[in-house]
Write a protein that holds these residues in place. Structure first.
Motif, PDB file in Angstrom:
ATOM      1  N   VAL A   1       0.766  -1.190  -0.022  1.00  0.00           N
ATOM      2  CA  VAL A   1       0.042   0.022   0.161  1.00  0.00           C
ATOM      3  C   VAL A   1       0.953   1.227   0.015  1.00  0.00           C
ATOM      4  N   ILE A   2       1.939   1.284   0.734  1.00  0.00           N
ATOM      5  CA  ILE A   2       2.802   2.328   0.971  1.00  0.00           C
ATOM      6  C   ILE A   2       3.464   2.529  -0.656  1.00  0.00           C
ATOM      7  N   ALA A   3       3.691   1.446  -1.240  1.00  0.00           N
ATOM      8  CA  ALA A   3       4.431   1.699  -2.707  1.00  0.00           C
ATOM      9  C   ALA A   3       3.191   2.154  -3.739  1.00  0.00           C
ATOM     10  N   GLY A   4       2.196   2.191  -3.249  1.00  0.00           N
ATOM     11  CA  GLY A   4       1.174   2.647  -4.133  1.00  0.00           C
ATOM     12  C   GLY A   4       0.173   1.646  -4.656  1.00  0.00           C
ATOM     13  N   GLY A   5       0.157   0.277  -4.107  1.00  0.00           N
ATOM     14  CA  GLY A   5      -0.535  -0.871  -4.679  1.00  0.00           C
ATOM     15  C   GLY A   5      -2.059  -0.581  -4.490  1.00  0.00           C
ATOM     16  N   PRO A   6      -2.984  -1.404  -4.772  1.00  0.00           N
ATOM     17  CA  PRO A   6      -4.189  -1.306  -4.731  1.00  0.00           C
ATOM     18  C   PRO A   6      -4.674  -1.767  -3.265  1.00  0.00           C
ATOM     19  N   ALA A   7      -5.862  -0.954  -3.004  1.00  0.00           N
ATOM     20  CA  ALA A   7      -6.533  -1.370  -1.796  1.00  0.00           C
ATOM     21  C   ALA A   7      -7.532  -2.637  -1.775  1.00  0.00           C
ATOM     22  N   LEU A   8      -7.000  -3.549  -1.714  1.00  0.00           N
ATOM     23  CA  LEU A   8      -7.526  -4.664  -1.969  1.00  0.00           C
ATOM     24  C   LEU A   8      -7.985  -5.609  -0.645  1.00  0.00           C
ATOM     25  N   PRO A   9      -8.861  -6.190  -0.465  1.00  0.00           N
ATOM     26  CA  PRO A   9      -9.102  -6.838   1.058  1.00  0.00           C
ATOM     27  C   PRO A   9      -8.386  -8.300   0.604  1.00  0.00           C
ATOM     28  N   ARG A  10      -7.562  -8.558   1.768  1.00  0.00           N
ATOM     29  CA  ARG A  10      -6.964  -9.958   1.744  1.00  0.00           C
ATOM     30  C   ARG A  10      -7.404 -10.902   3.126  1.00  0.00           C
ATOM     31  N   ARG A  11      -7.663 -12.029   2.856  1.00  0.00           N
ATOM     32  CA  ARG A  11      -8.338 -13.053   3.718  1.00  0.00           C
ATOM     33  C   ARG A  11      -7.339 -13.917   3.866  1.00  0.00           C
ATOM     34  N   LEU A  12      -6.747 -14.324   5.164  1.00  0.00           N
ATOM     35  CA  LEU A  12      -6.017 -15.652   5.265  1.00  0.00           C
ATOM     36  C   LEU A  12      -6.993 -16.722   5.581  1.00  0.00           C
ATOM     37  N   PRO A  13      -6.888 -17.965   5.226  1.00  0.00           N
ATOM     38  CA  PRO A  13      -7.477 -19.062   5.537  1.00  0.00           C
ATOM     39  C   PRO A  13      -7.441 -19.686   7.038  1.00  0.00           C
ATOM     40  N   ALA A  14      -8.508 -19.848   7.624  1.00  0.00           N
ATOM     41  CA  ALA A  14      -8.547 -20.374   8.861  1.00  0.00           C
ATOM     42  C   ALA A  14      -8.478 -21.772   8.660  1.00  0.00           C
ATOM     43  N   THR A  15      -7.939 -22.775   9.939  1.00  0.00           N
ATOM     44  CA  THR A  15      -8.187 -24.061   9.762  1.00  0.00           C
ATOM     45  C   THR A  15      -8.776 -24.690  10.950  1.00  0.00           C
ATOM     46  N   LEU A  16      -9.293 -25.962  10.441  1.00  0.00           N
ATOM     47  CA  LEU A  16      -9.990 -26.622  11.894  1.00  0.00           C
ATOM     48  C   LEU A  16      -9.026 -27.552  12.416  1.00  0.00           C
ATOM     49  N   VAL A  17      -9.005 -27.623  13.697  1.00  0.00           N
ATOM     50  CA  VAL A  17      -8.271 -28.620  14.541  1.00  0.00           C
ATOM     51  C   VAL A  17      -9.051 -29.527  15.179  1.00  0.00           C
ATOM     52  N   PRO A  18      -9.501 -30.643  14.745  1.00  0.00           N
ATOM     53  CA  PRO A  18     -10.217 -31.476  15.593  1.00  0.00           C
ATOM     54  C   PRO A  18      -9.202 -32.430  16.723  1.00  0.00           C
ATOM     55  N   ARG A  19     -10.342 -32.079  17.874  1.00  0.00           N
ATOM     56  CA  ARG A  19      -9.501 -32.838  19.006  1.00  0.00           C
ATOM     57  C   ARG A  19     -10.543 -33.651  19.725  1.00  0.00           C
ATOM     58  N   ALA A  20     -10.252 -33.893  21.027  1.00  0.00           N
ATOM     59  CA  ALA A  20     -11.298 -34.866  21.732  1.00  0.00           C
ATOM     60  C   ALA A  20     -12.721 -34.296  22.347  1.00  0.00           C
ATOM     61  N   SER A  21     -12.831 -33.116  22.066  1.00  0.00           N
ATOM     62  CA  SER A  21     -14.127 -32.455  22.559  1.00  0.00           C
ATOM     63  C   SER A  21     -15.257 -32.570  21.701  1.00  0.00           C
ATOM     64  N   THR A  22     -15.188 -33.101  20.480  1.00  0.00           N
ATOM     65  CA  THR A  22     -16.256 -33.592  19.731  1.00  0.00           C
ATOM     66  C   THR A  22     -16.461 -34.787  19.364  1.00  0.00           C
ATOM     67  N   ALA A  23     -17.658 -35.272  19.046  1.00  0.00           N
ATOM     68  CA  ALA A  23     -17.778 -36.711  18.581  1.00  0.00           C
ATOM     69  C   ALA A  23     -19.360 -36.751  18.103  1.00  0.00           C
ATOM     70  N   ALA A  24     -19.938 -37.926  17.479  1.00  0.00           N
ATOM     71  CA  ALA A  24     -21.048 -38.079  17.128  1.00  0.00           C
ATOM     72  C   ALA A  24     -22.179 -37.618  18.215  1.00  0.00           C
ATOM     73  N   PRO A  25     -23.308 -37.045  17.557  1.00  0.00           N
ATOM     74  CA  PRO A  25     -24.412 -36.816  18.881  1.00  0.00           C
ATOM     75  C   PRO A  25     -24.645 -38.021  19.651  1.00  0.00           C
ATOM     76  N   ARG A  26     -25.124 -37.804  20.942  1.00  0.00           N
ATOM     77  CA  ARG A  26     -25.468 -39.024  21.630  1.00  0.00           C
ATOM     78  C   ARG A  26     -26.818 -40.057  21.109  1.00  0.00           C
ATOM     79  N   SER A  27     -27.439 -39.201  20.481  1.00  0.00           N
ATOM     80  CA  SER A  27     -28.687 -40.075  19.693  1.00  0.00           C
ATOM     81  C   SER A  27     -28.305 -40.915  18.578  1.00  0.00           C
ATOM     82  N   ALA A  28     -27.030 -40.624  18.235  1.00  0.00           N
ATOM     83  CA  ALA A  28     -26.422 -41.471  17.102  1.00  0.00           C
ATOM     84  C   ALA A  28     -25.760 -42.686  17.572  1.00  0.00           C
ATOM     85  N   ARG A  29     -25.479 -42.988  18.876  1.00  0.00           N
ATOM     86  CA  ARG A  29     -24.866 -43.797  19.477  1.00  0.00           C
ATOM     87  C   ARG A  29     -25.409 -45.077  20.010  1.00  0.00           C
TER      88      ARG A  29
END
Length: 328
Positions: free
Chosen positions: A300-328
């Motif tokens: 931007v300092i060099a005169g570049g365009p004012a474009l929105p930039r979005r960095l990707p988020a990532t999912l980190v699966p751990r032990a706090s999620t599982a199939a719902p109780r009704s499915a077990r």
């Protein structure tokens, strides 16, 4: 520099090349110059350098002053990235909309000769500062805010991150779900709400009404107790701290995670892997955001365009999620 050149037995130009890390200097010459710099205690005169190069090497950062981990972590990441790139940083705090304070910050930055300014804008009040500054210096806004076309922004993709959380729970079979949001006046919180509901709508799932939080573990703890009377099969908390409070509330009530209820957070702050159980969460890499923000500001300092930039988020699966109780 003249004293350094004399002691090292080289020209003034060679000293300049060494200090600017020019590749054409022989290693033994570079070592001799650096030894002279160390011996004489030489420090660059930044004011004189700015007069010659028309560059101050100084960047401004405007922050809300929030102690919350997101803005504070972004500020730290930005400062480290700037220092690694050879810039110095000056920080101003603008917690609330205040035209007089905005003018004071703008004048101070202009007087210091900053090359550009990064505004960390979690709320509309700080976003106003960015708009005021952008008329005087190059500005980059770190925020999920959708600004006017002439203001550049960068952020982690908050909507996309919330969509990942929703899709993860849907993939496990959850349909009785609720979102514990952040404060409604925060751009990140609003974007996460949008991403969550869009993903569920695409799947034809109607969630429970959102519960508004405040980013704190205390509020998460209180909400966890509120949910006990009619427990959903899964909860998506807008940050890891509120998820932590809910985990405690559930544990005290004998509710098992993830057997009785799955919990997903957002941020993947340090320690999330050591919650009990380890927390499934959406990671936003603040270190990468700081580096990318610095690069975008330089453009931007060099005169570049004012474009929105979005960095990707990532999912980190751990032990706090599982199939719902009704499915077990």
């Amino acid at each position: 520099m003249t004293d350094v050149a004399r002691l090292a037995g080289v020209s003034h130009q060679t000293v300049s090349r060494v200090l600017n890390d020019h590749p054409s200097v022989r290693p033994e010459t570079r070592e001799r110059v650096l030894a002279a710099v160390e011996q004489l205690g030489y420090r660059r005169n930044l004011s004189a350098r700015a007069l010659v190069t028309r560059r101050s090497g100084l960047l401004g950062i405007v922050s809300s002053g929030s102690w919350r981990s997101g803005p504070a972590g972004t500020l730290g990441a930005l400062e480290q990235a700037a220092r690694s790139a050879g810039y110095f940083v000056t920080v101003a705090i603008a917690p609330e909309p205040d035209p007089a304070r905005h003018a004071e910050i703008a004048n101070a930055f202009v007087e210091q000769g900053v090359e550009g300014v990064v505004v960390i804008a979690p709320t509309p009040g700080v976003a106003e500062v960015a708009q005021a500054l952008s008329t005087q210096v190059p500005v980059l806004v770190v925020s999920a805010w959708d600004p006017p076309d002439d203001v550049a922004t960068i952020s982690v993709d908050q909507r996309g991150g919330a969509r990942l959380a929703a899709e993860h729970l849907l993939g496990l079979g959850h349909t009785d779900v609720v979102h514990v949001s952040g404060p409604t006046d925060w751009f990140d919180a609003a974007a996460r709400v949008e991403g969550w509901h869009a993903a569920l709508a695409d799947a034809g799932v109607r969630p429970r009404p959102d519960v508004v939080g405040d980013w704190s573990s205390d509020r998460g703890y209180a909400i966890g107790h509120e949910l006990l009377d009619d427990l959903p099969t899964a909860v998506f908390a807008a940050n890891d701290l509120m998820a932590l409070g809910m985990l405690r509330a559930f544990a005290e009530a004998g509710v098992r995670v993830p057997d009785d209820v799955s919990v997903v957070g957002f941020d993947d702050f340090e320690g999330a892997a050591n919650y009990y159980p380890p927390l499934t969460t959406v990671r936003q890499d603040l270190r990468a955001l700081g580096a990318a923000a610095l690069g975008a500001l330089v453009e931007v300092i060099a005169g570049g365009p004012a474009l929105p930039r979005r960095l990707p988020a990532t999912l980190v699966p751990r032990a706090s999620t599982a199939a719902p109780r009704s499915a077990r």
